[in-house]
Design a protein around this motif. Sequence first.
Motif: not given
Length: 278
Positions: A200-209
């Motif tokens: 889900v694109s809203d989870y920017v911090l998760i993708r960074k992690n």
Amino acid sequence: MSDKKTWFVTGASSGLGLSLVKQLLAEGQNVVATTRNKKGLEKVIGDVSHFLPLEMNLSDESSVNSALNDALSRFGAIDVVVNNAGFGQTGTLEELDDEEVRKCFDVNVFGMLNVIRHVMPHLRNQKSGHIINISSMAGIQGRIPGWGVYCAAKFAVAGLSEALYEEVKPFGIKVTLVYPGHMRTGFLSKGSLMLPSNPVSDYVLIRKNEEEATEQMNGMQIGDPEKAATKLIKITHIEKPPLHYFLGEDVYDAARKKIQSLGDALDTWKEDSLSIGF
């Protein structure tokens, strides 16, 4: 080592499992090593008389039972079981679909239970044995965003291991729950770490992690699997081995913080906690 034992190790083709297998074989121990790729494991280890590599599907009870029977036919006994097989799954609780969640539990939890269920009759009969279940730092703390399902699986490993400890104690069987910290293995590599199939694109911090884990932390972890394997061998020679066993400075610190957090919650809400009795 003064006494020769037969070890049954799952997830033996890489990482901590492979380090453990190599050290055991070098010390003359009988080793049954299970993997999804027997040829690859045979290539790494070579031809050793006291070594039995087996392909085993943890999610298939008949496959697990067959592997255990092969081990008993070859060596006559199983003394130490190391439930090491597993894989990582990232993704928020919203993102992961039912298939991804169930696959994570199938290997990390239900696969371990399959081994325990089928080895226990033998261990009860011989009235001895040591079951070592590998959890994770994610099994002591769940506040790791993007790793909720993996944390849930490893928390399950912790819970079932504590119960198992009490259940098998009357039979002379020992249980140790191991919490490794970040180990310098291939755990964060493709094939061991699964990413969400529908992010889900809203989870920017998760993708960074996730990016930091796979591209920056991978290969830079502070834990040495060779040293960890040596510690696992050590605890099998202790008369009263620990139930909870933490391996790594990072997981030691994480466990201390969890204990502090629980203590703070107990102290802050003590009045409420003690006020609901009849």
